[in-house]
Design a protein around this motif. Structure first.
Motif, PDB file in Angstrom:
ATOM      1  N   LYS A  53       9.847  26.167  52.983  1.00 34.80           N
ATOM      2  CA  LYS A  53       9.972  26.319  54.424  1.00 34.80           C
ATOM      3  C   LYS A  53      10.678  27.657  54.695  1.00 34.80           C
ATOM      4  CE  LYS A  53       8.622  22.168  55.984  1.00 34.80           C
ATOM      5  NZ  LYS A  53       7.683  21.912  57.090  1.00 34.80           N
ATOM      6  N   TYR A  54       9.901  28.690  54.956  1.00 31.00           N
ATOM      7  CA  TYR A  54      10.470  30.014  55.205  1.00 31.00           C
ATOM      8  C   TYR A  54      11.412  29.987  56.402  1.00 31.00           C
ATOM      9  CZ  TYR A  54      10.578  34.806  57.047  1.00 31.00           C
ATOM     10  OH  TYR A  54      10.972  36.020  57.570  1.00 31.00           O
ATOM     11  N   ALA A  55      12.636  30.483  56.211  1.00 35.57           N
ATOM     12  CA  ALA A  55      13.624  30.561  57.295  1.00 35.57           C
ATOM     13  C   ALA A  55      13.266  31.737  58.191  1.00 35.57           C
ATOM     14  CB  ALA A  55      15.032  30.717  56.725  1.00 35.57           C
ATOM     15  N   ALA A  71       0.101  32.399  52.082  1.00 35.05           N
ATOM     16  CA  ALA A  71       0.587  32.136  50.731  1.00 35.05           C
ATOM     17  C   ALA A  71       0.893  30.662  50.490  1.00 35.05           C
ATOM     18  CB  ALA A  71       1.831  32.974  50.458  1.00 35.05           C
ATOM     19  N   GLY A  72       0.703  29.827  51.505  1.00 36.65           N
ATOM     20  CA  GLY A  72       0.870  28.391  51.321  1.00 36.65           C
ATOM     21  C   GLY A  72       2.249  27.853  51.639  1.00 36.65           C
ATOM     22  N   ALA A  73       3.099  28.659  52.251  1.00 40.33           N
ATOM     23  CA  ALA A  73       4.428  28.196  52.640  1.00 40.33           C
ATOM     24  C   ALA A  73       4.398  27.697  54.086  1.00 40.33           C
ATOM     25  CB  ALA A  73       5.456  29.304  52.484  1.00 40.33           C
ATOM     26  N   GLU A  74       5.431  26.923  54.441  1.00 39.24           N
ATOM     27  CA  GLU A  74       5.610  26.457  55.806  1.00 39.24           C
ATOM     28  C   GLU A  74       6.854  27.132  56.371  1.00 39.24           C
ATOM     29  OE1 GLU A  74       5.393  22.183  55.790  1.00 39.24           O
ATOM     30  OE2 GLU A  74       3.362  22.174  54.956  1.00 39.24           O
ATOM     31  N   VAL A  75       7.407  26.626  57.478  1.00 42.62           N
ATOM     32  CA  VAL A  75       8.484  27.368  58.142  1.00 42.62           C
ATOM     33  C   VAL A  75       9.609  26.464  58.641  1.00 42.62           C
ATOM     34  CG1 VAL A  75       7.199  29.426  58.863  1.00 42.62           C
ATOM     35  CG2 VAL A  75       7.072  27.348  60.251  1.00 42.62           C
ATOM     36  N   ASP A  76      10.792  27.053  58.724  1.00 38.04           N
ATOM     37  CA  ASP A  76      11.963  26.457  59.370  1.00 38.04           C
ATOM     38  C   ASP A  76      12.337  27.352  60.541  1.00 38.04           C
ATOM     39  OD1 ASP A  76      14.519  24.698  59.372  1.00 38.04           O
ATOM     40  OD2 ASP A  76      15.288  26.748  59.344  1.00 38.04           O
ATOM     41  N   GLY A 225      17.864  23.518  51.368  1.00 44.19           N
ATOM     42  CA  GLY A 225      18.202  24.758  52.050  1.00 44.19           C
ATOM     43  C   GLY A 225      17.757  25.970  51.254  1.00 44.19           C
ATOM     44  N   GLY A 226      18.437  27.085  51.475  1.00 46.73           N
ATOM     45  CA  GLY A 226      18.095  28.323  50.778  1.00 46.73           C
ATOM     46  C   GLY A 226      19.344  28.956  50.190  1.00 46.73           C
ATOM     47  N   ILE A 267      12.745  23.529  50.129  1.00 47.29           N
ATOM     48  CA  ILE A 267      13.703  24.629  50.108  1.00 47.29           C
ATOM     49  C   ILE A 267      13.391  25.561  51.272  1.00 47.29           C
ATOM     50  CG2 ILE A 267      14.261  24.577  47.649  1.00 47.29           C
ATOM     51  CD1 ILE A 267      12.187  26.777  47.214  1.00 47.29           C
ATOM     52  N   GLU A 268      14.395  26.304  51.726  1.00 45.49           N
ATOM     53  CA  GLU A 268      14.254  27.138  52.919  1.00 45.49           C
ATOM     54  C   GLU A 268      14.673  28.580  52.649  1.00 45.49           C
ATOM     55  OE1 GLU A 268      16.583  25.261  55.910  1.00 45.49           O
ATOM     56  OE2 GLU A 268      15.347  23.456  55.979  1.00 45.49           O
ATOM     57  N   PRO A 269      13.946  29.301  51.829  1.00 42.21           N
ATOM     58  CA  PRO A 269      14.304  30.701  51.578  1.00 42.21           C
ATOM     59  C   PRO A 269      13.983  31.581  52.776  1.00 42.21           C
ATOM     60  CG  PRO A 269      12.192  30.203  50.581  1.00 42.21           C
ATOM     61  CD  PRO A 269      12.712  28.900  51.138  1.00 42.21           C
ATOM     62  N   GLY A 270      14.888  32.481  53.074  1.00 46.15           N
ATOM     63  CA  GLY A 270      14.631  33.476  54.120  1.00 46.15           C
ATOM     64  C   GLY A 270      14.713  34.853  53.509  1.00 46.15           C
ATOM     65  N   LYS A 271      15.945  35.261  53.220  1.00 50.29           N
ATOM     66  CA  LYS A 271      16.180  36.575  52.617  1.00 50.29           C
ATOM     67  C   LYS A 271      15.396  36.765  51.334  1.00 50.29           C
ATOM     68  CE  LYS A 271      20.507  37.676  52.549  1.00 50.29           C
ATOM     69  NZ  LYS A 271      21.918  37.668  52.093  1.00 50.29           N
ATOM     70  N   PHE A 272      15.312  35.722  50.513  1.00 51.24           N
ATOM     71  CA  PHE A 272      14.644  35.842  49.224  1.00 51.24           C
ATOM     72  C   PHE A 272      13.184  36.254  49.377  1.00 51.24           C
ATOM     73  CE2 PHE A 272      12.225  34.143  45.632  1.00 51.24           C
ATOM     74  CZ  PHE A 272      12.936  34.660  44.558  1.00 51.24           C
ATOM     75  N   LEU A 273      12.539  35.806  50.438  1.00 47.66           N
ATOM     76  CA  LEU A 273      11.122  36.107  50.611  1.00 47.66           C
ATOM     77  C   LEU A 273      10.875  37.508  51.146  1.00 47.66           C
ATOM     78  CD1 LEU A 273       9.428  32.858  51.961  1.00 47.66           C
ATOM     79  CD2 LEU A 273      10.010  33.523  49.624  1.00 47.66           C
ATOM     80  N   VAL A 274      11.748  38.001  52.036  1.00 46.89           N
ATOM     81  CA  VAL A 274      11.401  39.231  52.755  1.00 46.89           C
ATOM     82  C   VAL A 274      12.341  40.408  52.545  1.00 46.89           C
ATOM     83  CG1 VAL A 274      10.142  37.978  54.543  1.00 46.89           C
ATOM     84  CG2 VAL A 274      12.576  38.460  54.876  1.00 46.89           C
TER      85      VAL A 274
END
Length: 410
Positions: A53-55, A71-76, A225-226, A267-274
Protein backbone atom coordinates in the motif's frame (compact mmCIF):
# COMPACT_ATOMS: atom_id res chain seq x y z
CA UNK A 1 40.42 11.54 -11.48
CA UNK A 2 37.82 9.00 -10.19
CA UNK A 3 34.68 8.37 -12.22
CA UNK A 4 31.70 10.15 -10.70
CA UNK A 5 28.95 8.03 -9.12
CA UNK A 6 26.44 10.78 -9.81
CA UNK A 7 24.15 10.24 -12.79
CA UNK A 8 24.23 12.60 -15.74
CA UNK A 9 21.30 10.85 -17.40
CA UNK A 10 18.26 8.71 -16.59
CA UNK A 11 17.34 5.91 -18.98
CA UNK A 12 19.64 7.59 -21.51
CA UNK A 13 17.97 10.99 -21.13
CA UNK A 14 20.43 13.73 -20.18
CA UNK A 15 19.58 15.61 -16.99
CA UNK A 16 21.11 18.71 -18.54
CA UNK A 17 18.80 18.43 -21.54
CA UNK A 18 15.84 18.15 -19.18
CA UNK A 19 17.01 21.27 -17.34
CA UNK A 20 17.34 23.26 -20.55
CA UNK A 21 14.05 22.04 -22.02
CA UNK A 22 11.85 22.44 -18.94
CA UNK A 23 13.79 25.07 -16.99
CA UNK A 24 14.80 25.06 -13.34
CA UNK A 25 14.03 24.35 -10.63
CA UNK A 26 12.56 21.05 -11.79
CA UNK A 27 11.79 17.73 -10.13
CA UNK A 28 12.75 14.72 -12.24
CA UNK A 29 11.61 11.14 -11.50
CA UNK A 30 12.96 7.84 -12.82
CA UNK A 31 9.88 5.69 -13.44
CA UNK A 32 11.89 2.49 -13.80
CA UNK A 33 13.37 2.95 -10.31
CA UNK A 34 9.90 3.11 -8.77
CA UNK A 35 8.89 -0.11 -10.51
CA UNK A 36 12.14 -1.74 -9.39
CA UNK A 37 11.55 -0.82 -5.74
CA UNK A 38 8.09 -2.38 -5.82
CA UNK A 39 9.51 -5.56 -7.33
CA UNK A 40 12.19 -5.68 -4.62
CA UNK A 41 9.52 -5.66 -1.91
CA UNK A 42 7.49 -8.33 -3.68
CA UNK A 43 10.57 -10.56 -3.74
CA UNK A 44 11.41 -9.82 -0.10
CA UNK A 45 7.94 -10.89 1.07
CA UNK A 46 7.34 -13.61 -1.53
CA UNK A 47 6.52 -16.24 1.10
CA UNK A 48 3.34 -14.52 2.31
CA UNK A 49 0.16 -13.08 0.75
CA UNK A 50 1.43 -9.49 0.42
CA UNK A 51 -0.29 -6.22 -0.33
CA UNK A 52 1.88 -3.17 -0.91
CA UNK A 53 0.00 0.00 0.00
CA UNK A 54 2.02 2.96 -1.29
CA UNK A 55 1.93 5.87 1.19
CA UNK A 56 0.74 8.47 -1.27
CA UNK A 57 1.67 11.46 0.87
CA UNK A 58 5.28 10.94 -0.22
CA UNK A 59 4.50 11.96 -3.81
CA UNK A 60 0.99 12.37 -5.17
CA UNK A 61 1.39 13.21 -8.84
CA UNK A 62 -1.30 11.25 -10.71
CA UNK A 63 1.26 9.85 -13.16
CA UNK A 64 3.38 8.45 -10.34
CA UNK A 65 0.26 6.85 -8.88
CA UNK A 66 -0.52 5.31 -12.27
CA UNK A 67 2.96 3.80 -12.34
CA UNK A 68 2.45 2.38 -8.84
CA UNK A 69 -0.82 0.80 -9.96
CA UNK A 70 0.81 -0.55 -13.12
CA UNK A 71 3.35 -2.33 -10.90
CA UNK A 72 0.60 -4.06 -8.94
CA UNK A 73 0.69 -2.03 -5.73
CA UNK A 74 -2.25 -0.39 -3.97
CA UNK A 75 -2.36 2.82 -1.91
CA UNK A 76 -2.70 4.33 1.56
CA UNK A 77 -4.19 7.82 1.75
CA UNK A 78 -4.30 10.23 4.69
CA UNK A 79 -6.80 12.77 3.38
CA UNK A 80 -10.00 12.82 1.36
CA UNK A 81 -8.12 14.71 -1.32
CA UNK A 82 -5.50 11.96 -1.58
CA UNK A 83 -8.31 9.43 -1.90
CA UNK A 84 -9.79 11.35 -4.82
CA UNK A 85 -6.40 11.76 -6.51
CA UNK A 86 -5.86 8.00 -6.22
CA UNK A 87 -9.24 7.42 -7.84
CA UNK A 88 -8.28 9.82 -10.63
CA UNK A 89 -5.22 7.62 -11.17
CA UNK A 90 -7.45 4.58 -11.60
CA UNK A 91 -7.45 2.95 -8.18
CA UNK A 92 -10.73 1.43 -7.09
CA UNK A 93 -12.13 2.11 -3.64
CA UNK A 94 -11.20 -1.44 -2.63
CA UNK A 95 -7.53 -0.68 -3.36
CA UNK A 96 -7.39 2.36 -1.04
CA UNK A 97 -6.76 2.41 2.70
CA UNK A 98 -7.68 5.68 4.42
CA UNK A 99 -5.68 6.50 7.56
CA UNK A 100 -6.88 9.85 8.92
CA UNK A 101 -5.45 11.66 11.93
CA UNK A 102 -7.66 14.06 13.85
CA UNK A 103 -9.98 14.87 10.94
CA UNK A 104 -13.57 16.04 11.14
CA UNK A 105 -15.92 13.07 11.09
CA UNK A 106 -17.57 14.49 7.99
CA UNK A 107 -14.41 13.61 6.06
CA UNK A 108 -14.57 10.05 7.34
CA UNK A 109 -18.21 9.83 6.25
CA UNK A 110 -17.25 11.04 2.78
CA UNK A 111 -14.56 8.36 2.60
CA UNK A 112 -17.08 5.70 3.61
CA UNK A 113 -19.47 6.95 0.94
CA UNK A 114 -16.67 6.54 -1.60
CA UNK A 115 -16.25 2.97 -0.42
CA UNK A 116 -12.70 2.99 0.96
CA UNK A 117 -11.45 1.15 4.04
CA UNK A 118 -11.10 3.41 7.11
CA UNK A 119 -8.24 2.96 9.58
CA UNK A 120 -9.58 4.10 12.96
CA UNK A 121 -6.96 6.22 14.69
CA UNK A 122 -8.55 7.16 18.02
CA UNK A 123 -11.04 6.03 20.65
CA UNK A 124 -13.34 8.94 19.81
CA UNK A 125 -13.26 8.07 16.09
CA UNK A 126 -14.12 4.47 16.95
CA UNK A 127 -17.14 5.71 18.91
CA UNK A 128 -18.31 8.02 16.13
CA UNK A 129 -17.77 5.31 13.53
CA UNK A 130 -19.62 2.73 15.63
CA UNK A 131 -22.55 5.03 16.28
CA UNK A 132 -22.85 5.81 12.57
CA UNK A 133 -22.26 2.39 11.01
CA UNK A 134 -22.31 -0.36 13.63
CA UNK A 135 -21.12 -3.56 11.95
CA UNK A 136 -22.33 -2.58 8.47
CA UNK A 137 -18.94 -1.17 7.37
CA UNK A 138 -15.71 -3.13 7.94
CA UNK A 139 -12.81 -1.14 9.40
CA UNK A 140 -9.21 -1.32 10.55
CA UNK A 141 -7.74 -0.11 13.85
CA UNK A 142 -4.41 1.69 14.11
CA UNK A 143 -2.46 0.64 17.19
CA UNK A 144 0.32 2.71 18.79
CA UNK A 145 2.79 0.01 19.90
CA UNK A 146 4.88 2.30 22.14
CA UNK A 147 8.05 1.64 20.16
CA UNK A 148 10.54 4.45 19.63
CA UNK A 149 11.98 3.88 16.18
CA UNK A 150 13.19 5.76 13.14
CA UNK A 151 15.54 8.64 12.47
CA UNK A 152 14.69 12.22 13.36
CA UNK A 153 12.19 12.36 16.23
CA UNK A 154 9.70 14.11 13.95
CA UNK A 155 9.37 10.95 11.86
CA UNK A 156 9.09 8.53 14.77
CA UNK A 157 5.36 7.92 15.10
CA UNK A 158 4.89 4.79 17.22
CA UNK A 159 6.21 5.98 20.59
CA UNK A 160 4.23 6.61 23.75
CA UNK A 161 3.94 10.40 23.21
CA UNK A 162 2.97 10.19 19.54
CA UNK A 163 -0.41 11.51 18.42
CA UNK A 164 -0.84 8.60 16.01
CA UNK A 165 -2.89 5.50 16.71
CA UNK A 166 -4.54 4.14 19.84
CA UNK A 167 -2.22 3.15 22.68
CA UNK A 168 -1.76 -0.57 23.05
CA UNK A 169 -2.36 0.06 26.76
CA UNK A 170 -5.94 1.01 25.82
CA UNK A 171 -6.68 -2.36 24.26
CA UNK A 172 -9.35 -3.04 26.88
CA UNK A 173 -11.09 0.23 25.95
CA UNK A 174 -10.86 -0.70 22.27
CA UNK A 175 -12.50 -4.05 22.91
CA UNK A 176 -15.30 -2.45 24.95
CA UNK A 177 -16.18 -0.15 22.03
CA UNK A 178 -15.93 -2.97 19.50
CA UNK A 179 -18.40 -4.99 21.56
CA UNK A 180 -20.69 -2.03 22.25
CA UNK A 181 -21.19 -1.22 18.57
CA UNK A 182 -20.53 -4.72 17.22
CA UNK A 183 -17.79 -3.25 15.02
CA UNK A 184 -16.52 -5.43 12.22
CA UNK A 185 -12.74 -5.11 12.55
CA UNK A 186 -10.98 -6.78 9.62
CA UNK A 187 -7.49 -5.35 10.06
CA UNK A 188 -4.98 -4.12 12.62
CA UNK A 189 -2.28 -1.60 11.74
CA UNK A 190 0.91 -0.21 13.26
CA UNK A 191 3.52 2.22 12.00
CA UNK A 192 6.53 2.88 14.20
CA UNK A 193 8.39 5.47 12.16
CA UNK A 194 10.66 6.11 9.19
CA UNK A 195 14.32 5.34 8.46
CA UNK A 196 14.21 2.06 10.39
CA UNK A 197 17.27 -0.14 9.84
CA UNK A 198 16.76 -3.03 12.23
CA UNK A 199 14.53 -5.92 11.15
CA UNK A 200 13.97 -6.66 14.84
CA UNK A 201 12.05 -3.36 15.16
CA UNK A 202 9.56 -4.54 12.56
CA UNK A 203 9.31 -7.86 14.37
CA UNK A 204 8.86 -6.14 17.72
CA UNK A 205 5.95 -4.18 16.29
CA UNK A 206 4.63 -7.37 14.73
CA UNK A 207 4.60 -9.11 18.09
CA UNK A 208 2.41 -6.31 19.45
CA UNK A 209 0.03 -6.90 16.53
CA UNK A 210 0.06 -10.68 16.95
CA UNK A 211 -0.85 -10.46 20.63
CA UNK A 212 -3.62 -7.91 20.04
CA UNK A 213 -4.97 -9.81 17.04
CA UNK A 214 -6.11 -12.78 19.12
CA UNK A 215 -8.96 -10.56 20.35
CA UNK A 216 -10.37 -9.98 16.85
CA UNK A 217 -11.92 -13.05 15.18
CA UNK A 218 -12.76 -11.46 11.79
CA UNK A 219 -9.34 -10.23 10.69
CA UNK A 220 -8.37 -10.34 7.02
CA UNK A 221 -4.99 -8.59 7.28
CA UNK A 222 -2.28 -7.21 9.54
CA UNK A 223 -0.63 -3.98 8.39
CA UNK A 224 3.01 -3.46 9.41
CA UNK A 225 3.24 0.12 8.08
CA UNK A 226 6.40 1.32 6.37
CA UNK A 227 9.59 3.06 7.39
CA UNK A 228 12.27 1.30 5.34
CA UNK A 229 15.42 3.44 5.26
CA UNK A 230 17.01 4.38 1.96
CA UNK A 231 20.62 5.37 1.28
CA UNK A 232 21.24 9.12 1.27
CA UNK A 233 25.02 9.26 0.85
CA UNK A 234 27.96 7.02 0.10
CA UNK A 235 28.49 4.56 2.92
CA UNK A 236 25.04 5.25 4.37
CA UNK A 237 23.27 2.10 5.64
CA UNK A 238 19.85 1.14 4.37
CA UNK A 239 17.22 -1.34 5.48
CA UNK A 240 17.91 -4.88 4.34
CA UNK A 241 14.35 -5.44 3.14
CA UNK A 242 15.08 -9.07 2.28
CA UNK A 243 16.07 -9.70 5.90
CA UNK A 244 12.98 -7.85 7.11
CA UNK A 245 10.86 -9.85 4.70
CA UNK A 246 12.34 -13.15 5.84
CA UNK A 247 12.07 -12.48 9.58
CA UNK A 248 8.64 -10.86 9.51
CA UNK A 249 7.19 -13.39 7.06
CA UNK A 250 8.33 -16.31 9.20
CA UNK A 251 6.78 -14.81 12.33
CA UNK A 252 3.62 -13.91 10.42
CA UNK A 253 3.20 -17.46 9.13
CA UNK A 254 3.62 -18.83 12.65
CA UNK A 255 0.97 -16.40 13.89
CA UNK A 256 -1.47 -17.39 11.14
CA UNK A 257 -1.09 -21.04 12.16
CA UNK A 258 -2.02 -20.15 15.73
CA UNK A 259 -4.81 -17.82 14.57
CA UNK A 260 -6.35 -20.66 12.61
CA UNK A 261 -6.36 -19.26 9.08
CA UNK A 262 -4.22 -17.35 6.63
CA UNK A 263 -4.31 -13.54 6.63
CA UNK A 264 -2.80 -10.98 4.28
CA UNK A 265 0.32 -9.06 5.29
CA UNK A 266 0.21 -5.38 4.32
CA UNK A 267 3.07 -2.88 4.21
CA UNK A 268 2.93 0.85 3.46
CA UNK A 269 6.19 2.05 1.89
CA UNK A 270 6.34 5.67 0.83
CA UNK A 271 9.88 6.98 0.81
CA UNK A 272 11.26 3.56 -0.12
CA UNK A 273 9.36 3.54 -3.40
CA UNK A 274 10.00 7.07 -4.66
CA UNK A 275 12.86 8.75 -2.79
CA UNK A 276 15.76 7.42 -4.85
CA UNK A 277 13.84 7.92 -8.09
CA UNK A 278 13.75 11.70 -7.63
CA UNK A 279 16.16 14.54 -8.43
CA UNK A 280 15.73 18.26 -7.88
CA UNK A 281 17.72 20.26 -10.44
CA UNK A 282 18.47 23.90 -9.66
CA UNK A 283 20.60 26.64 -11.19
CA UNK A 284 23.36 28.55 -9.45
CA UNK A 285 22.45 32.23 -9.19
CA UNK A 286 25.50 33.47 -7.32
CA UNK A 287 28.75 32.24 -5.78
CA UNK A 288 29.34 34.35 -2.68
CA UNK A 289 32.70 34.31 -0.92
CA UNK A 290 32.98 35.39 2.73
CA UNK A 291 35.97 35.27 5.10
CA UNK A 292 34.78 31.91 6.46
CA UNK A 293 32.42 30.32 3.92
CA UNK A 294 31.60 30.16 0.26
CA UNK A 295 27.89 30.15 -0.49
CA UNK A 296 26.22 28.96 -3.65
CA UNK A 297 22.84 30.66 -3.97
CA UNK A 298 20.39 28.72 -6.15
CA UNK A 299 16.98 29.33 -7.69
CA UNK A 300 15.15 27.23 -5.11
CA UNK A 301 14.91 26.91 -1.35
CA UNK A 302 12.85 25.57 1.52
CA UNK A 303 9.73 26.38 -0.49
CA UNK A 304 10.65 23.48 -2.78
CA UNK A 305 12.71 21.20 -0.53
CA UNK A 306 11.95 21.69 3.16
CA UNK A 307 13.31 18.37 4.45
CA UNK A 308 16.81 19.65 5.32
CA UNK A 309 15.30 22.42 7.45
CA UNK A 310 12.43 20.42 8.94
CA UNK A 311 14.07 17.04 9.51
CA UNK A 312 17.81 17.80 9.29
CA UNK A 313 17.64 15.55 6.23
CA UNK A 314 20.74 14.97 4.14
CA UNK A 315 20.45 15.27 0.35
CA UNK A 316 23.61 14.60 -1.61
CA UNK A 317 24.28 17.34 -4.15
CA UNK A 318 26.57 17.54 -7.17
CA UNK A 319 27.43 19.98 -9.93
CA UNK A 320 25.97 18.57 -13.13
CA UNK A 321 27.85 21.22 -15.13
CA UNK A 322 31.23 20.23 -13.64
CA UNK A 323 30.61 16.73 -12.40
CA UNK A 324 34.22 15.52 -12.24
CA UNK A 325 35.97 18.86 -11.71
CA UNK A 326 38.17 19.83 -8.80
CA UNK A 327 36.07 20.00 -5.69
CA UNK A 328 35.60 22.94 -3.36
CA UNK A 329 33.58 23.28 -0.16
CA UNK A 330 30.27 25.15 -0.29
CA UNK A 331 27.11 25.88 1.62
CA UNK A 332 24.29 25.57 -0.88
CA UNK A 333 21.54 28.00 0.10
CA UNK A 334 18.17 29.04 -1.25
CA UNK A 335 16.63 32.31 -2.36
CA UNK A 336 14.06 32.47 0.46
CA UNK A 337 14.06 35.25 3.06
CA UNK A 338 14.70 32.70 5.78
CA UNK A 339 17.61 30.51 6.74
CA UNK A 340 17.28 27.82 4.10
CA UNK A 341 20.56 25.96 3.93
CA UNK A 342 19.95 23.03 1.61
CA UNK A 343 23.43 21.54 1.95
CA UNK A 344 26.17 22.50 4.43
CA UNK A 345 29.93 22.09 4.08
CA UNK A 346 29.69 20.01 0.90
CA UNK A 347 32.54 19.23 -1.44
CA UNK A 348 31.22 19.84 -4.96
CA UNK A 349 32.86 20.26 -8.33
CA UNK A 350 33.81 23.96 -8.57
CA UNK A 351 30.66 26.00 -9.11
CA UNK A 352 30.18 29.08 -11.23
CA UNK A 353 27.10 31.16 -11.92
CA UNK A 354 24.71 29.36 -14.24
CA UNK A 355 25.79 25.84 -13.34
CA UNK A 356 23.15 23.15 -12.79
CA UNK A 357 23.21 21.52 -9.36
CA UNK A 358 21.35 18.30 -8.60
CA UNK A 359 19.92 17.16 -5.27
CA UNK A 360 19.54 13.39 -5.02
CA UNK A 361 16.90 11.39 -3.12
CA UNK A 362 14.36 14.12 -3.76
CA UNK A 363 11.43 11.97 -4.83
CA UNK A 364 9.79 11.65 -1.41
CA UNK A 365 8.37 14.62 0.51
CA UNK A 366 9.96 17.05 -1.92
CA UNK A 367 7.29 18.40 -4.21
CA UNK A 368 4.53 17.07 -1.96
CA UNK A 369 5.68 19.45 0.81
CA UNK A 370 6.42 22.38 -1.52
CA UNK A 371 4.77 25.75 -0.91
CA UNK A 372 4.40 29.27 -2.25
CA UNK A 373 6.33 30.84 0.64
CA UNK A 374 7.69 34.28 -0.33
CA UNK A 375 5.11 34.13 -3.15
CA UNK A 376 7.49 31.92 -5.09
CA UNK A 377 6.19 29.56 -7.76
CA UNK A 378 6.24 25.80 -7.38
CA UNK A 379 8.44 23.96 -9.90
CA UNK A 380 7.66 21.68 -12.80
CA UNK A 381 7.74 17.89 -12.52
CA UNK A 382 9.14 15.58 -15.20
CA UNK A 383 8.86 11.80 -15.41
CA UNK A 384 11.40 9.81 -17.37
CA UNK A 385 9.59 6.73 -18.65
CA UNK A 386 10.47 4.35 -21.46
CA UNK A 387 13.48 6.46 -22.39
CA UNK A 388 11.61 9.74 -22.76
CA UNK A 389 11.17 12.81 -20.55
CA UNK A 390 7.51 13.67 -20.00
CA UNK A 391 6.21 16.86 -18.38
CA UNK A 392 3.78 15.71 -15.67
CA UNK A 393 3.21 19.05 -13.93
CA UNK A 394 3.53 22.48 -15.46
CA UNK A 395 5.59 25.09 -13.66
CA UNK A 396 3.33 27.53 -11.85
CA UNK A 397 2.90 31.02 -13.28
CA UNK A 398 2.21 34.31 -11.54
CA UNK A 399 -1.55 34.18 -12.14
CA UNK A 400 -1.67 30.91 -10.16
CA UNK A 401 -0.75 32.89 -7.03
CA UNK A 402 -3.86 35.05 -7.44
CA UNK A 403 -6.19 32.35 -8.74
CA UNK A 404 -8.10 31.85 -5.50
CA UNK A 405 -7.74 35.31 -4.00
CA UNK A 406 -10.86 37.44 -3.91
CA UNK A 407 -9.83 40.96 -4.90
CA UNK A 408 -11.88 43.66 -3.18
CA UNK A 409 -12.51 47.15 -4.52
CA UNK A 410 -10.70 48.96 -1.73
Amino acid sequence: MPVSQNPISIQGVSLESISRKFGTPVYVYDGEKIISQIETLKQAFSEVPLKIKYATKALTNVNILKLVKRAGAEVDAVSIEEIKICMEAGFSAAEIMYTPSGVNFREVQEAVELGVMVNLDSISLMEDFGAAYGNSIPACIRINPHIMAGGNEKISVGHVQSKFGISIEQLTDILVIVKKFDLKIVGLHIHTGSDILDAEIFLKGGNVLFEAATNFPDLRFLDFGGGFKVTYKEGDPSTDVHEVGRIVSEAFQQFCTKYGRKLELWIEPGKFLVSESGYLIVESNVVKNTPQLTFVGVDSGLNHLIRPMMYDAFHDVYNLSNIDGDQETYNVVGYICETDTLAKNRKIGKVKKGDFLVFKNAGAYGFSMASNYNSRLRPAEVLVWEGKAHLIRKREEFHDLLRHQVILDI
